[in-house]
Design an enzyme around this catalytic site. Structure first.
Site, mmCIF file in Angstrom:
data_model
loop_
_atom_site.group_PDB
_atom_site.id
_atom_site.type_symbol
_atom_site.label_atom_id
_atom_site.label_comp_id
_atom_site.label_asym_id
_atom_site.label_seq_id
_atom_site.Cartn_x
_atom_site.Cartn_y
_atom_site.Cartn_z
ATOM 1 C CB CYS A 43 -1.045 0.317 1.381
ATOM 2 S SG CYS A 43 -1.952 -1.401 1.328
ATOM 3 C CB VAL A 80 5.994 -23.667 -4.387
ATOM 4 C CG1 VAL A 80 4.560 -24.424 -3.736
ATOM 5 C CG2 VAL A 80 6.979 -23.389 -3.049
ATOM 6 C CG ASN A 326 -0.542 -8.179 7.935
ATOM 7 O OD1 ASN A 326 0.754 -8.024 8.790
ATOM 8 N ND2 ASN A 326 -0.349 -6.612 6.706
#
Lengths: 470, 470
Positions: A43, A80, A326
Site C-alpha cells: 500500500c 513452489v 496480516n
C-alpha cells in the site's frame, strides 16, 4: 523428525503466519518466496512514486536477517510450482534446481497480481503498480534521464536492468491512468506531485465505485481542482505506440500520453494449486473456512489468494486487502502452532486519500448488492460538519449509511471529507461487526469536543436520518 | 384543554426535547429559562476565550426566533422555583411576578453549575468557565483596557456591566488555573494563546485524571513545551487579594497572579426539586430510568442534572457531558410525544485537545474503579504509530486498554497522540457499547491506508497485547 510447517509467499499473510507460529512453538517453519523482496508494504507504493517516501527500502517492514532472527527459514528465489496433498510435499524450483519439500502443514500465501486486461503491457512506459520492482521502474521512468537518483532505491534486491532501462528513457509529460479504483486515485495524486499532467479514465460513471456515488461526487471535483482530468463513463479501447506507449485510444480518438498506469484489477495467484482439487470461491480464489483451512487436508490459505467470510452477508467473498491478510496469516500461524484461532470476517473496510480528500467505506454500500444478499436496504446520504460549526477547520463531511429495513441492522457506509473523515469509518466497521442496529448506532456515546467533532458526529447524524426512515 | 409539556432549561437537553417533541406532535410545549442565553455551546467557551472563535454569539446554535419557528413557546428570564408533583404545576418567577403553570409532563433540564470550592470567587480576576457571561467577562478582563473590542460580544443578551467592569481592569500577565481537568487543560491553551503566563495546579498526581496516567504522561510534557507550568500533587490553599486576586497560596507560599480560573468541579442544578421527594443518585443528581423518568409521576429529567446508566457497569452514574445531554433530551421529547425512546447509556466518552495533543477516553480506565464495579481488570498501555512508519506525519499514539479477565469484555480505554488520536476513541466507544470482547476487538476489520493508519491501528495493537495477557 517431523516435517516443517511450509509457507509459500513471503509477504503479509505468509510472514505474519511464520512469525506468529515461531512465537508459539519451536517447531520448524520454512517460507518459500519466488522473488527477492519480502515483507514489503504494497500500500505504500504510490507514496514512493509520489516522492513522499524517500527510498524504496523504506517500504520494507522486516529485513531477511530480522526474519532469520525470528527463527524462520526464509528461502528467497524459491518458487513452489506444485503441491501434492496426498504425499504432503511441495515441488520447489530454485536457482540450483528442483526439489521436493515435505510439509506437516502448508500455508498458501501467494497473494494476488495486477491484471492488464487486453492492454499491451509490454510497451515501454506502461506500468502496473504491483511489487517494488514495478514502483522502482516507474520512479526511474518519471525522472529525466540526467536527473535520476539511484539513491532512491536504497539497498535492496531491485531489478537493476528494469530501472536502468526506464531511467534512460525521456520522462513523460502526460499520463493516462486506466481505472479509477484505489490504485488509480492514489496514482493520480502521486503522478501530479511528480509534475505529470494526469488523465484518469473510468469505464463506469464514477471513480471509487465501492465507495458509492456520494463519495465520488466529492472526490471527482477535488481531483479536477488539483489538475487531474477525470474521464468517467469512458472506456480506454487500447494503448497505442510502437515500442513505447504514445497514446490511449478512446472512442477511436487517440489521446497522446507517454505514460500509462493500468489499475484494472487484480487476481489471486492460485497457480500452485491448479493441479489439485482445492475448492475455489469468487474470482477463483482459494476457498477457506473460519480457520483458513482449504478443502485439502493440512493445507491452509490466507491473504489475497484466499476467500473469507463477509461480516455482513455471512457469505464467501474475496476482498484482497492488507489488514485482513496480516490478520488471517497470524491466525493460521497460531492455529498450526496448536491454538485454533479464527481468521475473522472481512467487512471490506477501505480508506483512501485523494489529495486533501479522505474517503472510507465498509460493508455493503451498493443497494443492489445489499438486495442481492437478501436485505431490504435503506440508504441515506447526509452532509454534516467535522467539528463544531464555530470552530476553525470545520469541514463538510459526507456520510452514506445503509441499513436493512426489516431488522434495522447496519449494513454498510461510506464517508468523504477533508478533516479526519476516513478514520471515522472505523465507527461503522465496529458497529457492523458487532451487528448493531441503526437505533443502537444513534445511541452510541461518541466523542464530542469542538476541535474534533460536533455534538452529533456525522456518523450519528446519518444514523438519525436512516433511523427515521426505517 | 390539555396542559402543555413544560421544560425547565433552555440549553442542550431542554431544547433538544422541545424540538423533537414539536416535530412529533402539535401539542404545546413551554420552555422556561431563568437566564437570557439559550441554546449555546458550553464546550466552545474556551475557544472563544482563546480567540479562535470570533464572536460570543458564534457559540449559539439556535436564536430565540429559530426556536419560535419550531413552535416552541420559549420564556426567557423565567425561573422555575418550585414543582408540585401532586397538582402538576410549577411555580415560576418572572419580571412581571410569580405565577403557577400547570403541566401535563415536566422535563427538568436545568443543567449543572461550576463550583468554586472554598475559594473566594468574589474577587475581581477570578472566573469559572460556565456560561456565556463568564466567558465574556474573562475575555474582557484579558484585553488591555484600551484594546478591548466590544464587537467580540456579537449581538446577544450579554451582562454588559460585568463586561464593562472587567474591560476596565488591567490585563493579567500571569494566571493560575486551579484544577487540571478538561476545563483546566483547555483554558491553559486558551490563556497561553492570549499571551498569559499560565500555571496549572492539580491536586492529584496527574492532569486529566479520568484519562489515566499514560495520557497524562503525554500531555504534561506537551503543556510544559508550550510554556505552561504544570504543578501536579499541588493543592492551592486559597486565593490571596483584596478586591482583586493577587496570588494563589500554595504550601504557605504566595505565587503572584492577576487571574485565577477555577476548574474544581460542577454540580447538578437540582434546587427546583428540593421540596419534592424526587429520588437522587450520585452527586445528588436526579435519578432517572431508561426513559429519563424521575421517581415523580410525569416528571422527567435529562442532561447534566440527571443520572444515567453506565454502559459498562450497568450502574447509575452521573457524567455530565454534551452529546448525552442532547441525546437524552431528544429521547424524552419523543417519549412524551408518544414514542417511547430510551435515553441510552453513557460510556463516559470524552475527548480533549491540549495544544497539538489529542486525547480521548471511554468507559472504565481506572483499574480500581473497574475492580469496585466487580470486574477483574487487565490494563495494558502501548505506543504505536498513527500512520505507516514510512509515511510522513506518522506520530506515536498511546493507547491504554482495559478488559475484564473473566469475560474478556472491553471495559475502557484512553488514547493520546498528535495525529487523529482523539477520534479513534470512537472505535472503543462502539466496541464497549456493543459488549465486544478483546478477542473480537482484535478481529475488527478497521481502516488501513498509509496516510491514516498503519496495518494494525493503535487500537488493534493494544487489543492484541491485552488479548495475549488475559
Amino acid at each position: 523428525m517431523a516435517h516443517p510447517f511450509v509457507v509459500v509467499g513471503g509477504d503479509a499473510a505468509g510472514l505474519s503466519a511464520a512469525s506468529k507460529f515461531r512465537r508459539e512453538t519451536d517447531r520448524d517453519v520454512v517460507v518459500f518466496e519466488r522473488g527477492q523482496w519480502v515483507s514489503y508494504a504494497h500500500c505504500g507504493l504510490p507514496y514512493f512514486v509520489e516522492g513522499s517516501v524517500d527510498r524504496l527500502t523504506d517500504l520494507l517492514s522486516l529485513s531477511p536477517s530480522d526474519i532469520a532472527d525470528r527463527g524462520i527459514d526464509l528461502r528467497r528465489g524459491h518458487e513452489v510450482v506444485a503441491v501434492d496433498p496426498r504425499s504432503r510435499t511441495v515441488t520447489v524450483d530454485a536457482a540450483d534446481g528442483r526439489f521436493e519439500q515435505p510439509y506437516s502443514e502448508l500455508l498458501v500465501a501467494t497473494g494476488a497480481s495486477a491484471t492488464t486486461g487486453d492492454f499491451d503491457a509490454t510497451l515501454d512506459g506502461v506500468f502496473t503498480i504491483h511489487g517494488l520492482d514495478s514502483a522502482a521502474a516507474l520512479d526511474a521512468y518519471l525522472a529525466p534521464p540526467d536527473a535520476y537518483d539511484p539513491a532512491r532505491l536504497g539497498d535492496g534486491p531491485v531489478d537493476d536492468d528494469a530501472v536502468a532501462n526506464n531511467a534512460a528513457l525521456d520522462s513523460p509529460d502526460r499520463a493516462a491512468i486506466v481505472g479509477g479504483g484505489y490504485v488509480g486515485v492514489e496514482m493520480a495524486e502521486a503522478l501530479t506531485a511528480r509534475g505529470v499532467d494526469v488523465h484518469l479514465f473510468q469505464r463506469s460513471g464514477h471513480v471509487l465505485q465501492p465507495f458509492g456515488p456520494a463519495v465520488a461526487d466529492r472526490v471527482e471535483p477535488h481531483l479536477a481542482e488539483r489538475g487531474v482530468t477525470v474521464h468517467t463513463d469512458t472506456a480506454v479501447d487500447r494503448l497505442a505506440g510502437d515500442g513505447r506507449v504514445e497514446g490511449v485510444v478512446v472512442d477511436g480518438d487517440r489521446i497522446p500520453v507517454e505514460l500509462a498506469v493500468l489499475g484494472v484489477g487484480v487476481r489471486p495467484n492460485t497457480a500452485i494449486l491448479d493441479d489439485t482439487d482445492a475448492a475455489r470461491g469468487p474470482n477463483g480464489a482459494i476457498r477457506t473456512d473460519a480457520y483458513g483451512r482449504t478443502s485439502l487436508p493440512a493445507v491452509y490459505a490466507a491473504g489475497d489468494v484466499a476467500t473469507a467470510r463477509h461480516a455482513v452477508t455471512g457469505r464467501e467473498t474475496w476482498i484482497p486487502l492488507g489488514l485482513t491478510a496480516n490478520r488471517a496469516g497470524r491466525a493460521v500461524g497460531a492455529t498450526v502452532a496448536g491454538t485454533p484461532t479464527p481468521v475473522g470476517d472481512v467487512a471490506g473496510t477501505a480508506v483512501v486519500k485523494a489529495f486533501d480528500m479522505e474517503c472510507g467505506r465498509v460493508g455493503l454500500v451498493d443497494e443492489a448488492a445489499a438486495t442481492d444478499a437478501g436485505f431490504d436496504p435503506v440508504s441515506e446520504t447526509i452532509t454534516a460538519g467535522s467539528r463544531s460549526g464555530y470552530y476553525p477547520g470545520n469541514e463538510e463531511t459526507t456520510v452514506t449509511l445503509v441499513a436493512d429495513r426489516t431488522t434495522g441492522r447496519v449494513l454498510g457506509g461510506a464517508i468523504a471529507g477533508r478533516d479526519r473523515a476516513a478514520i471515522r469509518i472505523d465507527t461503522l466497521a465496529t458497529a457492523i461487526e458487532a451487528d448493531l442496529t441503526v437505533a443502537e448506532l444513534t445511541r452510541l456515546d461518541l466523542a464530542y469536543a469542538p476541535p474534533f467533532s460536533p455534538v452529533w458526529d456525522p456518523v450519528l447524524v446519518a444514523a438519525k436520518v436512516v433511523a427515521g426512515n426505517l
